[in-house]
Scaffold this motif. Structure first.
Motif, PDB file in Angstrom:
ATOM      1  N   LEU A 221       0.909  -1.184  -0.038  1.00 36.55           N
ATOM      2  CA  LEU A 221       0.177   0.039   0.034  1.00 36.55           C
ATOM      3  C   LEU A 221       1.001   1.291  -0.257  1.00 36.55           C
ATOM      4  CD1 LEU A 221      -2.793  -0.979   2.432  1.00 36.55           C
ATOM      5  CD2 LEU A 221      -3.168  -0.742  -0.061  1.00 36.55           C
ATOM      6  N   GLY A 222       1.912   1.256   0.715  1.00 35.38           N
ATOM      7  CA  GLY A 222       2.937   2.267   0.532  1.00 35.38           C
ATOM      8  C   GLY A 222       3.605   2.634  -0.760  1.00 35.38           C
ATOM      9  N   LEU A 223       3.867   1.689  -1.582  1.00 41.37           N
ATOM     10  CA  LEU A 223       4.325   1.641  -2.865  1.00 41.37           C
ATOM     11  C   LEU A 223       3.286   2.317  -3.547  1.00 41.37           C
ATOM     12  CD1 LEU A 223       6.632  -1.472  -3.162  1.00 41.37           C
ATOM     13  CD2 LEU A 223       7.322   0.853  -2.611  1.00 41.37           C
ATOM     14  N   LEU A 224       2.151   1.766  -3.598  1.00 45.89           N
ATOM     15  CA  LEU A 224       0.888   2.206  -4.505  1.00 45.89           C
ATOM     16  C   LEU A 224       0.568   3.616  -4.216  1.00 45.89           C
ATOM     17  CD1 LEU A 224      -1.289   1.774  -6.422  1.00 45.89           C
ATOM     18  CD2 LEU A 224      -2.595   0.966  -4.352  1.00 45.89           C
ATOM     19  N   SER A 225       0.812   4.085  -2.852  1.00 47.09           N
ATOM     20  CA  SER A 225       0.373   5.428  -2.301  1.00 47.09           C
ATOM     21  C   SER A 225       1.502   6.294  -2.954  1.00 47.09           C
ATOM     22  CB  SER A 225       0.352   5.755  -0.980  1.00 47.09           C
ATOM     23  OG  SER A 225       0.265   6.872  -0.684  1.00 47.09           O
ATOM     24  N   ALA A 226       2.914   6.227  -3.031  1.00 48.97           N
ATOM     25  CA  ALA A 226       3.888   6.978  -3.492  1.00 48.97           C
ATOM     26  C   ALA A 226       3.819   6.857  -5.243  1.00 48.97           C
ATOM     27  CB  ALA A 226       5.174   6.127  -3.200  1.00 48.97           C
ATOM     28  N   TRP A 227       3.532   5.877  -5.641  1.00 49.88           N
ATOM     29  CA  TRP A 227       3.351   5.705  -7.252  1.00 49.88           C
ATOM     30  C   TRP A 227       2.307   6.464  -7.713  1.00 49.88           C
ATOM     31  CZ3 TRP A 227       6.744   4.749 -11.117  1.00 49.88           C
ATOM     32  CH2 TRP A 227       6.233   4.508 -12.281  1.00 49.88           C
ATOM     33  N   ARG A 228       0.978   6.287  -7.322  1.00 54.87           N
ATOM     34  CA  ARG A 228      -0.123   6.958  -7.782  1.00 54.87           C
ATOM     35  C   ARG A 228      -0.297   8.423  -7.379  1.00 54.87           C
ATOM     36  NH1 ARG A 228      -4.046   3.265  -9.544  1.00 54.87           N
ATOM     37  NH2 ARG A 228      -5.133   5.062 -10.164  1.00 54.87           N
ATOM     38  N   GLY A 229      -0.137   8.731  -5.881  1.00 54.95           N
ATOM     39  CA  GLY A 229      -0.215   9.946  -5.482  1.00 54.95           C
ATOM     40  C   GLY A 229      -1.894  10.447  -5.518  1.00 54.95           C
ATOM     41  N   GLY A 230      -2.025  11.891  -5.673  1.00 58.97           N
ATOM     42  CA  GLY A 230      -3.342  12.148  -5.669  1.00 58.97           C
ATOM     43  C   GLY A 230      -4.446  11.556  -4.653  1.00 58.97           C
ATOM     44  N   GLN A 274      -0.623  -3.190  12.784  1.00 59.74           N
ATOM     45  CA  GLN A 274       0.712  -2.920  12.161  1.00 59.74           C
ATOM     46  C   GLN A 274       1.035  -2.432  10.762  1.00 59.74           C
ATOM     47  OE1 GLN A 274       3.256  -5.972  13.259  1.00 59.74           O
ATOM     48  NE2 GLN A 274       3.415  -5.367  15.641  1.00 59.74           N
ATOM     49  N   TRP A 275      -0.068  -2.895   9.711  1.00 57.86           N
ATOM     50  CA  TRP A 275       0.265  -2.529   8.560  1.00 57.86           C
ATOM     51  C   TRP A 275       0.626  -1.030   8.134  1.00 57.86           C
ATOM     52  CZ3 TRP A 275      -2.293   0.959   5.624  1.00 57.86           C
ATOM     53  CH2 TRP A 275      -3.610   1.460   6.028  1.00 57.86           C
ATOM     54  N   SER A 276      -0.116  -0.130   8.975  1.00 58.74           N
ATOM     55  CA  SER A 276      -0.017   1.209   8.810  1.00 58.74           C
ATOM     56  C   SER A 276       1.521   1.637   8.994  1.00 58.74           C
ATOM     57  CB  SER A 276      -0.952   1.843   9.738  1.00 58.74           C
ATOM     58  OG  SER A 276      -0.532   1.710  11.151  1.00 58.74           O
ATOM     59  N   TYR A 277       2.237   1.086  10.009  1.00 57.49           N
ATOM     60  CA  TYR A 277       3.795   1.458   9.942  1.00 57.49           C
ATOM     61  C   TYR A 277       4.609   1.334   8.693  1.00 57.49           C
ATOM     62  CZ  TYR A 277       2.556   1.508  15.259  1.00 57.49           C
ATOM     63  OH  TYR A 277       2.017   1.720  16.218  1.00 57.49           O
ATOM     64  N   TYR A 278       4.187   0.105   8.232  1.00 59.33           N
ATOM     65  CA  TYR A 278       5.045  -0.459   6.895  1.00 59.33           C
ATOM     66  C   TYR A 278       4.684   0.650   5.866  1.00 59.33           C
ATOM     67  CZ  TYR A 278       5.997  -4.352   9.419  1.00 59.33           C
ATOM     68  OH  TYR A 278       6.943  -5.414  10.355  1.00 59.33           O
ATOM     69  N   ALA A 279       3.118   1.192   5.745  1.00 60.61           N
ATOM     70  CA  ALA A 279       2.806   1.730   4.816  1.00 60.61           C
ATOM     71  C   ALA A 279       3.514   3.246   4.685  1.00 60.61           C
ATOM     72  CB  ALA A 279       1.126   1.860   4.923  1.00 60.61           C
ATOM     73  N   ARG A 280       3.440   3.864   5.806  1.00 53.77           N
ATOM     74  CA  ARG A 280       4.081   5.227   5.993  1.00 53.77           C
ATOM     75  C   ARG A 280       5.424   5.103   5.968  1.00 53.77           C
ATOM     76  NH1 ARG A 280       2.647   9.498  10.240  1.00 53.77           N
ATOM     77  NH2 ARG A 280       0.930   9.595   8.613  1.00 53.77           N
ATOM     78  N   THR A 281       6.197   4.013   6.183  1.00 57.70           N
ATOM     79  CA  THR A 281       7.872   4.125   5.967  1.00 57.70           C
ATOM     80  C   THR A 281       7.889   3.790   4.509  1.00 57.70           C
ATOM     81  OG1 THR A 281       8.145   3.126   8.253  1.00 57.70           O
ATOM     82  CG2 THR A 281       9.667   2.597   6.644  1.00 57.70           C
ATOM     83  N   ALA A 282       7.291   2.909   3.799  1.00 50.63           N
ATOM     84  CA  ALA A 282       7.480   2.463   2.558  1.00 50.63           C
ATOM     85  C   ALA A 282       7.342   3.795   1.627  1.00 50.63           C
ATOM     86  CB  ALA A 282       6.752   1.106   2.011  1.00 50.63           C
ATOM     87  N   ARG A 283       6.042   4.402   1.839  1.00 47.01           N
ATOM     88  CA  ARG A 283       5.791   5.621   0.949  1.00 47.01           C
ATOM     89  C   ARG A 283       6.787   6.596   1.105  1.00 47.01           C
ATOM     90  NH1 ARG A 283       3.793  10.553   2.205  1.00 47.01           N
ATOM     91  NH2 ARG A 283       2.572  11.298   0.505  1.00 47.01           N
TER      92      ARG A 283
END
Length: 403
Positions: A221-230, A274-283
């Motif tokens: 989810l973090g990678l998807l958020s960083a790539w798509r944006g918006g 815990q998934w939110s910690y990884y999402a923010r770090t990966a993004r």
């Protein structure tokens, strides 16, 4: 990472003595989790091996096998006594009866070396007594504790009835075995050492599976958020902010209150926490990587977004994600133990470390400290070791923190 790079990384890691000790302790717990069925002296899940007579035994106590019980009916016919055994199958004890004089009969137990706890004679006539025995206040029962020579004498002031049926019950003393409870037993009679080993197995399994699943979901989810944006980025990040604003224990309690207890449900609760910690770090790291030249080159080659993110961006984010994974294993173990301690985690049949601590809490003020203290010490050492290991990995992956 090349061989020389790995060697240099390992050398820098080994500069910290606490990191080496924490790595050794963590590996020790992992090996205990893997080989728990082979190391443990008993299986705490096997209810057929549990004996309530072994409950709450202190450290160093020996297991006692319950004594045997033999029963037989004694029929008096024409001054003679006949024995009819009614003992359970497999009982080594046997009862004998023979006259010992006028108005007297001797009841004994074989073999002669058997150690008896008591011998009871029932259905005696009112005129008969048992030497050295105690009579039941209501029933015509006589009991002799630790009878000398494994025999008792029935005497009567009047001749014994010609046709009477007596019941003799012999109970042997508990047998001491060579099995030693190294860390004592809990209130169910489980060997604490075996229960702790199986508790380590559950804790490590829950920690690895929950943290691994949260890492996969959150990183994706973090990678998807960083790539798509918006809008996609806004929705995912607001969900992350919402999850990070809630106490982890409260979220776990709410989820398990709805779903019930069980290993799979505890894992699901920890993943949701815990998934939110990884999402923010990966993004965060992915956004910094997307502005670099190698990503622009990959886009010029018209590589697919999936390939760019998984083959190029993700490997550069993995060091930080692995550090977070190490720290979150300890957090997952701590959360599982807390939920089990509160009674909403694993069921009673699963002796996790948190459940063992909870079951011994009510006995700790009665000087039965071993039920809670030993699992608590093991849990503390496990969490501290994994946190120290994660801290060292974080320092090595951040040049500003590396010393």
């Amino acid at each position: 990472m090349s061989t020389s790079g790995f060697t240099d990384y390992a050398a820098r890691f080994a500069e910290s003595r606490s990191a080496i000790i924490s790595l050794a302790v963590s590996l020790f717990f992992v090996l205990c989790a893997i080989f728990a069925p082979l190391i443990a002296l008993t299986d705490p899940y096997d209810l057929t091996q549990l004996q309530l007579s072994d409950a709450l035994k202190p450290t160093g106590s020996k297991r006692m096998l319950p004594g045997e019980e033999a029963r037989a009916t004694i029929r008096l016919e024409g001054g003679k006594a006949t024995i009819q055994p009614v003992s359970p199958a497999g009982t080594r004890l046997s009862l004998t009866a023979e006259p010992c004089g006028a108005n007297c009969m001797s009841v004994g137990v074989r073999p002669e070396g058997a150690k008896l706890a008591n011998l009871q004679i029932r259905n005696l006539p009112a005129s008969a007594t048992v030497e050295g025995g105690k009579k039941h206040p209501i029933q015509p029962w006589w009991t002799v504790d630790n009878p000398e020579g494994n025999e008792v004498r029935i005497t009567s002031s009047n001749p014994l009835p010609a046709n009477a049926t007596l019941l003799a019950i012999a109970k042997s003393l508990d047998q001491e075995t060579d099995f030693v409870f190294r860390l004592g037993t809990d209130n169910f009679g489980r060997d604490m050492l075996s229960a702790i080993l199986y508790g380590i197995r559950i804790s490590v399994f829950v920690g690895l599976v929950a943290a691994g699943a949260a890492m996969v979901i959150g990183t994706g989810l973090g990678l998807l958020s960083a790539w798509r944006g918006g809008l996609t980025d806004a929705i995912i990040m607001r969900a992350v902010d919402f999850m990070l604003g809630l106490p982890a224990l409260l979220v776990g309690l709410a989820i398990l209150a709805i779903l019930g207890n069980g290993v799979s449900k505890v894992v699901l609760a920890i993943v949701i926490v815990q998934w939110s910690y990884y999402a923010r770090t990966a993004r965060s790291f992915a956004i910094s990587e997307l502005g670099k030249e190698y990503v622009e080159a990959a886009r010029c080659l018209r590589l697919s977004p999936t390939r760019i993110m998984l083959r190029h961006v993700l490997p550069n984010c993995m060091p930080q994600i692995i550090v977070l994974f190490t720290l979150n294993i300890a957090a997952a173990i701590s959360l599982e133990s807390s939920l089990s301690f509160l009674g909403v985690g694993l069921p009673l049949t699963r002796p996790s470390l948190g459940m063992l601590i909870a079951s011994g809490y009510e006995f700790i003020f009665s000087h039965k400290y071993w039920i809670s203290i030993y699992p608590g010490v093991v849990l503390l050492v496990m969490i501290v070791a994994m946190n120290l290991l994660g801290d060292r990995l974080r320092d090595l992956n951040n040049p500003r923190l590396d010393r």
